[in-house]
Design a protein around this motif. Structure first.
Motif, PDB file in Angstrom:
ATOM      1  N   ARG A  46      78.472  -9.710  37.161  1.00  0.00           N
ATOM      2  CA  ARG A  46      79.190  -8.570  37.723  1.00  0.00           C
ATOM      3  C   ARG A  46      78.726  -8.278  39.145  1.00  0.00           C
ATOM      4  O   ARG A  46      79.532  -7.910  40.006  1.00  0.00           O
ATOM      5  N   THR A  47      77.449  -8.431  39.365  1.00  0.00           N
ATOM      6  CA  THR A  47      76.932  -8.199  40.716  1.00  0.00           C
ATOM      7  C   THR A  47      77.468  -9.250  41.687  1.00  0.00           C
ATOM      8  O   THR A  47      77.760  -8.944  42.849  1.00  0.00           O
ATOM      9  N   ASP A  48      77.602 -10.484  41.221  1.00  0.00           N
ATOM     10  CA  ASP A  48      78.174 -11.536  42.072  1.00  0.00           C
ATOM     11  C   ASP A  48      79.611 -11.186  42.468  1.00  0.00           C
ATOM     12  O   ASP A  48      80.029 -11.422  43.604  1.00  0.00           O
ATOM     13  N   ARG A  49      80.360 -10.628  41.510  1.00  0.00           N
ATOM     14  CA  ARG A  49      81.756 -10.288  41.781  1.00  0.00           C
ATOM     15  C   ARG A  49      81.888  -9.021  42.616  1.00  0.00           C
ATOM     16  O   ARG A  49      82.811  -8.889  43.421  1.00  0.00           O
ATOM     17  N   ASP A  50      80.972  -8.068  42.358  1.00  0.00           N
ATOM     18  CA  ASP A  50      81.055  -6.769  43.031  1.00  0.00           C
ATOM     19  C   ASP A  50      79.645  -6.336  43.421  1.00  0.00           C
ATOM     20  O   ASP A  50      78.909  -5.784  42.596  1.00  0.00           O
TER      21      ASP A  50
ATOM     22  N   ARG B 103      74.770  -0.261  42.294  1.00  0.00           N
ATOM     23  CA  ARG B 103      74.674   1.092  42.839  1.00  0.00           C
ATOM     24  C   ARG B 103      75.445   2.080  41.949  1.00  0.00           C
ATOM     25  O   ARG B 103      74.934   3.151  41.606  1.00  0.00           O
ATOM     26  N   MET B 104      76.668   1.714  41.574  1.00  0.00           N
ATOM     27  CA  MET B 104      77.480   2.600  40.742  1.00  0.00           C
ATOM     28  C   MET B 104      76.887   2.738  39.347  1.00  0.00           C
ATOM     29  O   MET B 104      76.879   3.832  38.760  1.00  0.00           O
ATOM     30  N   LEU B 105      76.389   1.640  38.794  1.00  0.00           N
ATOM     31  CA  LEU B 105      75.827   1.674  37.447  1.00  0.00           C
ATOM     32  C   LEU B 105      74.626   2.605  37.380  1.00  0.00           C
ATOM     33  O   LEU B 105      74.456   3.350  36.399  1.00  0.00           O
ATOM     34  N   THR B 106      73.801   2.589  38.412  1.00  0.00           N
ATOM     35  CA  THR B 106      72.655   3.500  38.453  1.00  0.00           C
ATOM     36  C   THR B 106      73.108   4.952  38.416  1.00  0.00           C
ATOM     37  O   THR B 106      72.516   5.792  37.722  1.00  0.00           O
ATOM     38  N   GLN B 107      74.179   5.256  39.144  1.00  0.00           N
ATOM     39  CA  GLN B 107      74.702   6.625  39.138  1.00  0.00           C
ATOM     40  C   GLN B 107      75.263   6.997  37.772  1.00  0.00           C
ATOM     41  O   GLN B 107      75.052   8.110  37.277  1.00  0.00           O
ATOM     42  N   TRP B 108      75.999   6.070  37.148  1.00  0.00           N
ATOM     43  CA  TRP B 108      76.584   6.367  35.837  1.00  0.00           C
ATOM     44  C   TRP B 108      75.498   6.591  34.787  1.00  0.00           C
ATOM     45  O   TRP B 108      75.615   7.466  33.933  1.00  0.00           O
ATOM     46  N   ARG B 109      74.450   5.785  34.841  1.00  0.00           N
ATOM     47  CA  ARG B 109      73.379   5.912  33.849  1.00  0.00           C
ATOM     48  C   ARG B 109      72.565   7.180  34.033  1.00  0.00           C
ATOM     49  O   ARG B 109      72.011   7.711  33.058  1.00  0.00           O
ATOM     50  N   SER B 110      72.490   7.670  35.251  1.00  0.00           N
ATOM     51  CA  SER B 110      71.693   8.869  35.510  1.00  0.00           C
ATOM     52  C   SER B 110      72.550  10.121  35.569  1.00  0.00           C
ATOM     53  O   SER B 110      72.056  11.208  35.870  1.00  0.00           O
ATOM     54  N   GLY B 111      73.831   9.978  35.264  1.00  0.00           N
ATOM     55  CA  GLY B 111      74.755  11.111  35.343  1.00  0.00           C
ATOM     56  C   GLY B 111      74.647  12.035  34.150  1.00  0.00           C
ATOM     57  O   GLY B 111      73.643  12.059  33.426  1.00  0.00           O
ATOM     58  N   ARG B 112      75.713  12.773  33.903  1.00  0.00           N
ATOM     59  CA  ARG B 112      75.707  13.794  32.858  1.00  0.00           C
ATOM     60  C   ARG B 112      75.524  13.163  31.478  1.00  0.00           C
ATOM     61  O   ARG B 112      76.356  12.403  31.006  1.00  0.00           O
TER      62      ARG B 112
END
Length: 391
Positions: free
Chosen positions: A289-293, A298-307
């Motif tokens: 996924r990182t190779d593709r995007d 960065r987004m995954l870190t935000q989603w995991r630390s979100g609400r």
């Protein structure tokens, strides 16, 4: 041998001298030419007669011993013959458990259709009773998976989760409304016991949260069998859609197969089934996924630390479908097959529910070592694939 035509396959005459066993293309077999005497002989194949008695009664139909032996062999090669006494000592012991067999006759019939060799269905049903599966998560998906595996004869089903049962965890086939307020591990353990077949089933639960937990492999603390499979079905579907490779490291190191299943944002996910060292793992998925995007981490870190208290978009019908499909894939693997989720992910989103699969390739930079291994082969130490009946 006491041959019996597999009762699960419906029989119909296609014409005056051709018989079709089975309805669906996946397992239907045609037999011909069949004359009147042979058709009458087929009625004798009900499992109550050994071959000597079958030969004797066939002579009254003007069938020779050679014709009888040839016909039984042809039927066996086509996967149409079962043997009511085959399957080994474990199967023999299971036959003495009338309470178990009465409940599992549909499961046995299904296994007899899938596996062509005489006694193959009974042997696999008996083998399930010695297996140990761990389900990580006791929400709408995980609890239902655990119940299905227990009801399908898996001898030991463990459920790992923390916290207490909430109203949103309640689901038909899963945790009941009466469990609200109870510890999830306790409620899941009771569910597994209620779903179990026979009195020898052992169910365990633990307060270790689905993200962490106990030792990944080897014999259980009570001296039971090692893990045959881990099913990762956390209440937070993000942990299935984008699984944390660190959580899977103990399973990779111990060679424990694991299957992901869950629901995220009204999208059901089943797979991949990871065979350590043989198929793509969570680390491979993350690297790909990182190779593709490049922005994915960065987004995954935000989603995991979100609400953390956000309401999960987990439709009950979709959750039940995911649980059923995941349990079926798990049972197929436990019975010796490589289901379509092996190294692949199945997804379906509401409202159209169009199930689609995507192959998950092993990444050469992943430390799991699956890069370059042929998908569809079991790594050494995981057993071999059983033969399946040709349709």
């Amino acid at each position: 041998m006491h041959p019996m035509l597999k009762p699960a396959l419906r029989r119909a005459w296609r014409g005056r001298n051709t018989v079709q066993f089975g309805v669906t293309p996946a397992h239907a077999v045609k037999l011909g030419p069949v004359d009147i005497a042979t058709g009458s002989f087929l009625e004798l194949l009900d499992g109550t007669r050994g071959l000597p008695l079958l030969r004797e009664e066939a002579r009254a139909l003007d069938l020779s011993d050679h014709q009888v032996d040839t016909l039984v062999r042809r039927l066996g090669n086509a996967g149409l013959i079962d043997d009511v006494r085959a399957g080994g000592p474990e199967a023999a012991a299971l036959r003495n458990r009338a309470d178990v067999l009465e409940r599992q006759r549909p499961d046995l019939a299904s296994l007899s259709v899938i596996h062509p060799e005489p006694g193959g269905g009974m042997r696999r049903l008996a083998a399930r009773r010695a297996m140990r599966v761990q389900v990580r998560g006791a929400g709408r998906v995980g609890a239902a998976i655990a119940a299905v595996l227990s009801g399908s004869g898996v001898g030991r089903v463990e459920v790992l989760d923390g916290g207490v049962t909430e109203p949103s965890d309640v689901a038909p086939g899963g945790l009941p409304a009466a469990a609200v307020g109870e510890r999830r591990d306790t409620a899941a353990r009771q569910l597994v016991r209620r779903s179990a077949v026979g009195s020898t089933h052992r169910a365990t639960g633990t307060a270790d949260a689905a993200a962490g937990g106990t030792s990944a492999g080897g014999p259980s603390a009570s001296g039971g069998p090692g893990l045959s499979l881990v099913v990762v079905a956390p209440r937070d579907g993000l942990a299935v859609y984008a699984p944390d490779p660190r959580a899977a490291e103990p399973w990779i190191a111990s060679g424990i197969p694991h299957l992901y299943a869950g629901v995220i944002e009204a999208t059901g996910v089943v797979g991949p089934l990871v065979l350590p060292g043989g198929t793509a793992c969570a680390g491979c998925l993350a690297l790909t996924r990182t190779d593709r995007d490049p922005q994915w981490p960065r987004m995954l870190t935000q989603w995991r630390s979100g609400r953390r208290n956000a309401v999960q978009a987990c439709d009950l019908g979709l959750a039940t479908a995911v649980a059923g499909l995941a349990a079926a894939h798990a049972l197929s693997f436990l019975d010796g097959e490589l289901p379509a989720s092996t190294g692949a992910r199945w997804e379906a989103a509401l409202p159209l529910l169009d199930w689609r699969s995507e192959q998950v390739g092993a990444h050469l930079d992943c430390s799991c070592g699956a890069g370059g291994h042929t998908v569809g082969e079991r790594p050494s130490g995981l057993g071999t694939t059983q033969d399946t009946m040709a349709g």
